[in-house]
Design an enzyme around this catalytic site. Structure first.
Site, short mmCIF file in Angstrom:
data_model
loop_
_atom_site.label_atom_id
_atom_site.label_comp_id
_atom_site.label_asym_id
_atom_site.label_seq_id
_atom_site.Cartn_x
_atom_site.Cartn_y
_atom_site.Cartn_z
N SER A 153 98.41 -4.93 107.96
CA SER A 153 97.62 -5.51 109.03
C SER A 153 98.37 -6.70 109.60
CB SER A 153 96.25 -5.95 108.52
OG SER A 153 95.47 -6.51 109.56
N HIS A 209 99.69 -14.68 117.29
CA HIS A 209 99.28 -15.56 118.39
C HIS A 209 100.52 -16.34 118.82
CE1 HIS A 209 95.00 -14.74 117.98
NE2 HIS A 209 95.13 -14.87 116.67
N HIS A 245 97.76 -7.10 117.96
CA HIS A 245 97.19 -6.65 116.69
C HIS A 245 97.76 -5.29 116.36
CE1 HIS A 245 94.13 -3.82 114.96
NE2 HIS A 245 94.21 -4.69 113.97
N ARG A 252 96.60 2.28 107.88
CA ARG A 252 96.06 2.31 106.52
C ARG A 252 95.85 3.75 106.05
NH1 ARG A 252 92.85 0.87 110.53
NH2 ARG A 252 90.96 2.08 110.93
N HIS A 308 101.87 0.66 126.60
CA HIS A 308 101.17 1.94 126.59
C HIS A 308 102.15 3.11 126.64
CE1 HIS A 308 96.81 1.19 126.76
NE2 HIS A 308 97.17 0.00 127.24
N HIS A 316 78.81 -8.75 123.67
CA HIS A 316 77.97 -9.85 124.13
C HIS A 316 78.60 -10.62 125.29
CE1 HIS A 316 80.53 -11.86 121.03
NE2 HIS A 316 80.44 -12.90 121.83
N GLY A 348 86.28 -7.48 98.14
CA GLY A 348 86.86 -8.52 97.29
C GLY A 348 88.27 -8.91 97.65
#
Length: 284
Positions: A104, A108, A118, A122, A151, A182, A267
């Site tokens: 991952s 920035h 990003h 996985r 792209h 939102h 965890g």
């Protein structure tokens, strides 16, 4: 380390090798800018278990002149999901046992003209086996050239692995996933996203090959885009625009991102999970 079968081992080895190559590429960009910044690595064990029985990972973070903050994490963990969470995970409804290995990355940049990014891939083993991941570009100040090149590179990787590399489907999936409901806005300019890519039996080899292609595509294009924008002059207003945009990025990762929730529920190391948060941000 937790016991791994041949497929899980192959995936883990690839993710860790990709981490090394990406970190070397990013450090090279810092050297070109006259910076001696380097990644600092912190190993961790799941649930802070000193024996490592549940696996763990390595958090890598660099703070430099070009990359204000970039984190590249690899982890291989296993155990049993909590019952309520297990019901939300593909293949874990009847048996909550799992093994997950992956990489991952979130970067920035110091220059508001250089895009944040990003990337995550996985391999999950529950009652099923599947790959997931993708990459998306997140510029505070978008440039059509950067978006088109990003792209195009991902499209080429997908088309080389058709039919599982279904670019229109994966691009639409990213468009739908990487948005801030939102706020009613996209998180960035998109990329690709895929999940639950079947890796059972003979499906493992093509699914793994496609996942590797996604990692290679990211490494092929993103450093070039950074070099293109890293030295562009910027104004205080443009820097403020970047910081406000970062605030929205943080909102998405804390409220909606599945990877953040997965890490917290299994965890993982808190600092590794939250390394995606920007070093500076404002809310206006």
């Amino acid at each position: 380390m937790i016991p791994l079968d041949a497929q899980q081992t192959a995936a883990r080895v690839w993710f860790e090798a990709l981490r090394d190559r990406i970190c070397a590429a990013f450090e090279a960009i810092e050297r070109e800018a006259g910076s001696d910044a380097a990644f600092v690595y912190m190993p961790w064990n799941r649930d802070d278990d000193a024996t490592g029985a549940g696996g763990g990972g390595v958090r890598g973070v660099m703070k430099g002149r070009v990359f204000e903050k970039v984190g590249v994490n690899v982890s291989t963990v296993g155990g049993r999901f909590a019952p309520d969470f297990a019901r939300t995970i593909h293949g874990a409804g009847d048996d909550p046992a799992f093994v997950a290995t992956g990489i991952s990355l979130v970067a920035h940049l110091a220059n508001p003209h250089a895009p944040a990014v990003h990337m995550n891939t996985r391999f999950l083993t529950t009652g099923r086996r599947w790959f997931g991941g993708g990459a998306d570009l997140n510029p505070p100040i978008p440039y059509a050239e950067d978006t088109a090149d990003f792209h195009a590179t991902l499209r080429a990787a997908c088309e080389a692995h058709a039919p599982i590399g279904d670019y229109p489907r994966h691009a639409k999936w990213a468009e739908d996933y990487f948005q801030i409901p939102h706020r009613g806005v996209q998180r960035g300019v998109g990329g690709i996203f895929y999940d639950h890519l079947d890796a059972e039996g003979e499906a493992f080899a093509p699914a793994f090959a496609f996942t590797r292609a996604v990692g290679e595509a990211f490494l092929a294009i993103y450093p070039d885009i950074v070099r293109r924008r890293r030295d562009a002059p910027f104004t205080p207003d443009e820097e403020r625009q970047m910081l406000a945009w970062r605030g929205r990025y943080a909102e998405f990762n804390l409220v909606y991102d599945r990877g953040t929730l997965f890490g917290l529920k299994t965890g993982g190391n808190i600092d590794a999970i939250l390394m995606s948060l920007p070093p500076r941000a404002i809310w206006e």
